[in-house]
Design a protein around this motif. Structure first.
Motif, PDB file in Angstrom:
ATOM      1  N   TYR A  22     112.794 -12.481  43.546  1.00  0.00           N
ATOM      2  CA  TYR A  22     111.547 -11.784  43.845  1.00  0.00           C
ATOM      3  C   TYR A  22     111.778 -10.288  44.050  1.00  0.00           C
ATOM      4  CZ  TYR A  22     113.119 -11.867  48.721  1.00  0.00           C
ATOM      5  OH  TYR A  22     113.832 -11.690  49.872  1.00  0.00           O
ATOM      6  N   GLN A  23     113.036  -9.882  44.252  1.00  0.00           N
ATOM      7  CA  GLN A  23     113.362  -8.466  44.439  1.00  0.00           C
ATOM      8  C   GLN A  23     113.754  -7.775  43.130  1.00  0.00           C
ATOM      9  OE1 GLN A  23     116.407  -9.008  47.512  1.00  0.00           O
ATOM     10  NE2 GLN A  23     115.030  -8.001  48.981  1.00  0.00           N
ATOM     11  N   SER A  24     113.868  -8.553  42.053  1.00  0.00           N
ATOM     12  CA  SER A  24     114.217  -7.952  40.762  1.00  0.00           C
ATOM     13  C   SER A  24     113.119  -6.989  40.316  1.00  0.00           C
ATOM     14  CB  SER A  24     114.397  -9.040  39.704  1.00  0.00           C
ATOM     15  OG  SER A  24     115.463  -9.904  40.035  1.00  0.00           O
ATOM     16  N   GLN A  25     113.504  -6.012  39.522  1.00  0.00           N
ATOM     17  CA  GLN A  25     112.552  -5.022  39.024  1.00  0.00           C
ATOM     18  C   GLN A  25     112.699  -4.846  37.522  1.00  0.00           C
ATOM     19  OE1 GLN A  25     113.475  -1.537  41.471  1.00  0.00           O
ATOM     20  NE2 GLN A  25     111.625  -1.912  42.673  1.00  0.00           N
ATOM     21  N   ILE A  26     111.568  -4.569  36.879  1.00  0.00           N
ATOM     22  CA  ILE A  26     111.560  -4.204  35.459  1.00  0.00           C
ATOM     23  C   ILE A  26     111.433  -2.689  35.398  1.00  0.00           C
ATOM     24  CG2 ILE A  26     110.400  -4.475  33.242  1.00  0.00           C
ATOM     25  CD1 ILE A  26     109.295  -7.168  34.297  1.00  0.00           C
ATOM     26  N   VAL A  27     112.431  -2.043  34.846  1.00  0.00           N
ATOM     27  CA  VAL A  27     112.499  -0.574  34.849  1.00  0.00           C
ATOM     28  C   VAL A  27     112.197  -0.057  33.449  1.00  0.00           C
ATOM     29  CG1 VAL A  27     113.927   1.431  35.347  1.00  0.00           C
ATOM     30  CG2 VAL A  27     114.224  -0.674  36.675  1.00  0.00           C
ATOM     31  N   LEU A  28     111.231   0.848  33.365  1.00  0.00           N
ATOM     32  CA  LEU A  28     110.790   1.382  32.076  1.00  0.00           C
ATOM     33  C   LEU A  28     111.313   2.793  31.870  1.00  0.00           C
ATOM     34  CD1 LEU A  28     107.007   0.315  32.172  1.00  0.00           C
ATOM     35  CD2 LEU A  28     109.008  -1.044  31.538  1.00  0.00           C
ATOM     36  N   GLU A  29     111.860   3.025  30.679  1.00  0.00           N
ATOM     37  CA  GLU A  29     112.237   4.384  30.305  1.00  0.00           C
ATOM     38  C   GLU A  29     110.986   5.221  30.056  1.00  0.00           C
ATOM     39  OE1 GLU A  29     115.510   5.865  27.214  1.00  0.00           O
ATOM     40  OE2 GLU A  29     113.639   5.258  26.249  1.00  0.00           O
ATOM     41  N   LEU A  40     106.680  -9.793  30.041  1.00  0.00           N
ATOM     42  CA  LEU A  40     107.851 -10.328  30.724  1.00  0.00           C
ATOM     43  C   LEU A  40     107.491 -10.804  32.128  1.00  0.00           C
ATOM     44  CD1 LEU A  40     110.850 -10.818  30.291  1.00  0.00           C
ATOM     45  CD2 LEU A  40     111.284  -8.467  31.056  1.00  0.00           C
ATOM     46  N   GLN A  41     106.693 -10.028  32.826  1.00  0.00           N
ATOM     47  CA  GLN A  41     106.228 -10.411  34.157  1.00  0.00           C
ATOM     48  C   GLN A  41     105.536 -11.775  34.128  1.00  0.00           C
ATOM     49  OE1 GLN A  41     103.675  -7.115  35.395  1.00  0.00           O
ATOM     50  NE2 GLN A  41     104.886  -6.932  37.288  1.00  0.00           N
ATOM     51  N   LYS A  42     104.649 -11.951  33.155  1.00  0.00           N
ATOM     52  CA  LYS A  42     103.894 -13.200  33.054  1.00  0.00           C
ATOM     53  C   LYS A  42     104.822 -14.381  32.796  1.00  0.00           C
ATOM     54  CE  LYS A  42     100.102 -15.384  30.519  1.00  0.00           C
ATOM     55  NZ  LYS A  42      99.157 -15.274  29.375  1.00  0.00           N
ATOM     56  N   GLU A  43     105.801 -14.209  31.897  1.00  0.00           N
ATOM     57  CA  GLU A  43     106.749 -15.285  31.600  1.00  0.00           C
ATOM     58  C   GLU A  43     107.535 -15.672  32.847  1.00  0.00           C
ATOM     59  OE1 GLU A  43     107.981 -18.168  29.266  1.00  0.00           O
ATOM     60  OE2 GLU A  43     106.977 -16.506  28.228  1.00  0.00           O
ATOM     61  N   ILE A  44     108.001 -14.668  33.596  1.00  0.00           N
ATOM     62  CA  ILE A  44     108.775 -14.942  34.811  1.00  0.00           C
ATOM     63  C   ILE A  44     107.909 -15.617  35.861  1.00  0.00           C
ATOM     64  CG2 ILE A  44     110.050 -13.863  36.708  1.00  0.00           C
ATOM     65  CD1 ILE A  44     110.920 -11.696  34.670  1.00  0.00           C
ATOM     66  N   ALA A  45     106.675 -15.160  35.997  1.00  0.00           N
ATOM     67  CA  ALA A  45     105.767 -15.754  36.980  1.00  0.00           C
ATOM     68  C   ALA A  45     105.496 -17.224  36.661  1.00  0.00           C
ATOM     69  CB  ALA A  45     104.464 -14.977  37.022  1.00  0.00           C
ATOM     70  N   GLU A  46     105.300 -17.537  35.382  1.00  0.00           N
ATOM     71  CA  GLU A  46     105.018 -18.920  34.993  1.00  0.00           C
ATOM     72  C   GLU A  46     106.249 -19.809  35.141  1.00  0.00           C
ATOM     73  OE1 GLU A  46     103.517 -18.558  31.040  1.00  0.00           O
ATOM     74  OE2 GLU A  46     101.506 -17.926  31.687  1.00  0.00           O
ATOM     75  N   SER A  51     106.687 -12.600  40.491  1.00  0.00           N
ATOM     76  CA  SER A  51     106.526 -11.582  39.454  1.00  0.00           C
ATOM     77  C   SER A  51     107.276 -10.322  39.849  1.00  0.00           C
ATOM     78  CB  SER A  51     105.039 -11.266  39.262  1.00  0.00           C
ATOM     79  OG  SER A  51     104.854 -10.319  38.240  1.00  0.00           O
ATOM     80  N   PRO A  52     108.320  -9.929  39.098  1.00  0.00           N
ATOM     81  CA  PRO A  52     109.057  -8.706  39.426  1.00  0.00           C
ATOM     82  C   PRO A  52     108.140  -7.480  39.360  1.00  0.00           C
ATOM     83  CG  PRO A  52     110.207  -9.994  37.758  1.00  0.00           C
ATOM     84  CD  PRO A  52     108.845 -10.585  37.888  1.00  0.00           C
ATOM     85  N   SER A  53     108.423  -6.535  40.186  1.00  0.00           N
ATOM     86  CA  SER A  53     107.659  -5.289  40.134  1.00  0.00           C
ATOM     87  C   SER A  53     108.123  -4.443  38.959  1.00  0.00           C
ATOM     88  CB  SER A  53     107.841  -4.509  41.439  1.00  0.00           C
ATOM     89  OG  SER A  53     109.207  -4.188  41.630  1.00  0.00           O
ATOM     90  N   VAL A  54     107.276  -3.509  38.554  1.00  0.00           N
ATOM     91  CA  VAL A  54     107.581  -2.619  37.436  1.00  0.00           C
ATOM     92  C   VAL A  54     107.703  -1.197  37.968  1.00  0.00           C
ATOM     93  CG1 VAL A  54     106.801  -1.733  35.194  1.00  0.00           C
ATOM     94  CG2 VAL A  54     106.336  -4.104  35.848  1.00  0.00           C
TER      95      VAL A  54
END
Length: 617
Positions: A22-29, A40-46, A51-54
């Motif tokens: 739950y602490q993982s993050q999706i980091v965008l360039e 990706l958030q939706k796939e992880i949530a399901e 849902s990881p934060s962005v």
């Protein structure tokens, strides 16, 4: 073991795993990748329930980093859609040479998460597609018009398996501004729906290519009071509606200058709705050309010249409007040297749908210098449950030919002949075959690819669902094609007559036994589908109801074959019980149809089924 569709060109497994939390993050360039992050958030949530934060700032560990790298030296090839995915114990990096490549990296990561949950194996993947064009061609004319919501779901599925082109086949099912008589008894696609779908596809890097019938297959247009004078044959409107006839006639009269005006007006209106650089004018199966009003012109200049003159005019019009023309290659394959008369950028869509399809036309057009996209077929049409094995054999063969003859790519077609009886779900595995083998030319066995699809698409842990769909498609004694043929032609199709060889009365017992055998198999398959349910994710279980409805429909059609032959040998034969079963089945089929499709031409399927019900009484 990780199962991926399409298989990556290069994958290397490493020791260790990355733990999603739950602490993982999706980091965008770049914030422009936000839509990918949400996928990706939706796939992880399901999968995991969180849902990881962005964010755009890189934390010390536990992140999924999405970035572009246009330095192609870091990738295996300079192909625009290539990507590099690395899973380490503390970091996941998805790097690509383009936004589309980055999206495909995300789709691969989604497939890994779907199988592995929150403990992802360490690995590195370097991947790129074999063919630039990887498309799906869907019929929205000959019976079924899927809703906009369902077409968006189709685009989602295409993107998940890395397809990048969608075409919708249209004859009369677009709401033309000037030709209301053509679409008035249908539920046509509107301009707003097309533009919304175009924008939706664009976000998924899918090119929605306009495709509309010109020249041949203009059944509804050339039967209308407004336009029937442009039909090659006289008085087309006098014939009753026929599911068979509309596939075989209604070519436009190219000797009449008003025909060109009609085609160009249709193209102009439709073209304006799409952002695609391409336009498919179709131009296939011009069966009546030179047999009616244009016969005199044909005798003067020849059939090939007459065909080419019209196709050339349409292609040049497309080019003059800044687009690249596409057209079907079945006619020009008879005189391939004439391809040189078309604008250089023209793409020939060379189709062939047989399981043992020859490469003769492909070889001839390749030798003539044609730019080709090879068009395979799902083989779903004219059968309630499709023909997945035939589809697989055809698709893999055409993908091999595309590789051998340096084609631009693959366009996998999904037609709706005779009313589009099969639910769209039966085309999905075959669509995935095309996606898998147009990306990676390595051909997996029929059994292996079906297991992978069962796991990834239907989340069936036993990996059996698609094999059950295949078995279902092999239980027919009396197909939808056979039923329509008998109703409209008044006789059994030649293939069935050949199958039984002797007179109908002499084979009643034999046919009865065959029907009973197949229907016992169908009963067993329905039981097997129920057994599969606990092994499937709850979100995917709706497919089981669809398969059970299909199984019941096939069983009833099988019984119809015996009933018809019984009627021939015993004039006073009645079977009202079977008629009632047909009507109850039709009630549930109607509900199924309306869940994902507009009303469209559902009535034509009803007319066939109710004709048989009346016959049984």
């Amino acid at each position: 073991m990780i199962h991926l569709i399409p298989e990556p060109q290069h994958i290397q497994m490493h020791s260790g795993s990355f733990s999603l939390s739950y602490q993982s993050q999706i980091v965008l360039e770049s914030t422009s990748f936000l839509d990918y992050a949400r996928l990706l958030q939706k796939e992880i949530a399901e999968t995991a329930g969180f849902s990881p934060s962005v964010t755009c700032s890189l934390p010390p560990s536990g992140a999924i980093l999405l970035s572009l790298n246009t330095n192609t030296d870091t990738l295996s090839t300079p192909v625009d859609e290539s990507y590099h995915l690395v899973i380490k114990e503390t970091l996941i990096t998805a790097e690509a040479s383009s936004p589309s490549g980055l999206l495909y990296a995300i789709q691969t990561l989604r497939q890994i998460i779907r199988q592995c949950g929150t403990l992802l194996p360490c690995l590195s993947i370097t991947d790129s597609p074999r063919f630039a064009f990887r498309g799906f061609y869907h019929d929205v004319t000959r019976g079924r018009i899927q809703t906009l919501e369902n077409l968006k779901k189709l685009a989602d599925s295409m993107s998940f398996y890395k397809l990048n082109q969608l075409q919708l086949y249209v004859e009369h099912t677009y709401l033309f501004s000037e030709y209301s008589e053509v679409w008035r008894d249908n539920t046509p696609i509107t301009a707003e729906e097309i533009m919304e779908l175009d924008a939706y596809c664009k976000k998924l890097h899918i090119d929605l290519v306009p495709s509309i019938a010109n020249f041949g297959h203009m059944y509804h247009m050339l039967r209308s009071k407004t336009l029937r004078h442009l039909c090659e044959l006289e008085h087309p409107e006098t014939e009753e509606f026929s599911l068979i006839d509309r596939m075989a006639h209604h070519t436009i009269n190219v000797s009449d200058p008003r025909s060109t005006e009609l085609s160009l007006s249709i193209i102009s209106e439709y073209m304006s709705l799409f952002s695609s650089p391409y336009f498919n004018i179709c131009g296939d199966e011009t069966f009546d050309l030179g047999k009616g009003k244009s016969k005199e012109l044909m005798e003067q200049i020849g059939l090939d010249e007459m065909y080419m003159n019209y196709i050339q005019r349409l292609c040049e019009f497309i080019v003059n409007h800044g687009k690249i023309p596409m057209f079907w290659g079945d006619i020009i394959a008879k005189f391939p040297q004439m391809i040189s008369r078309l604008p250089n950028e023209t793409i020939c869509l060379n189709w062939g749908y047989a399981p043992n399809q020859s490469d003769e036309n492909i070889r001839a057009l390749h030798a003539a210098g044609a730019q080709q996209i090879l068009c395979s077929g799902t083989n779903s049409w004219n059968h309630i449950a499709g023909r997945l094995r035939d589809g697989y054999e055809n698709i893999t063969r055409m993908c091999r030919y595309a590789n051998d003859y340096f084609a631009l790519g693959i366009l996998n077609t999904d037609w709706g002949d005779f009313g589009h009886i099969n639910p769209p779900e039966f085309s999905l595995p075959a669509m995935i075959y095309g996606a898998a083998f147009s990306w990676n030319p390595k051909i997996l066995s029929f059994e292996e690819i079906n297991k992978k699809i069962s796991l990834l698409e239907y989340q069936d842990r036993r990996q059996q669902l698609v094999s059950l769909m295949v078995a279902l498609s092999q239980t027919e004694c009396f197909s939808w094609f056979d039923m329509v043929y008998l109703k409209e032609k008044g006789t059994l199709p030649p293939a069935i007559q050949e199958q039984w060889k002797t007179s109908p009365t002499a084979t009643l017992q034999e046919i009865s036994e065959a029907v009973q055998k197949q229907n016992r198999e169908l009963f067993a398959l329905k039981h097997a589908l129920q057994e599969e349910l606990p092994f499937m994710d709850s979100s995917k279980r709706s497919i089981l109801r669809i398969l059970q409805i299909a199984a019941d429909g096939i069983a009833l059609c099988n019984e119809l074959l015996y009933a018809f032959l019984k009627k021939l040998s015993q004039e006073d034969y009645r079977n009202p019980s079977l008629a009632e079963k047909l009507e109850h089945w039709m009630y549930h089929y109607q509900i199924l149809w309306r869940e994902n499709s507009k009303e469209a031409e559902l009535q034509h399927i009803e007319e066939v089924l109710f004709w048989y019900a009346d016959f049984l009484r």
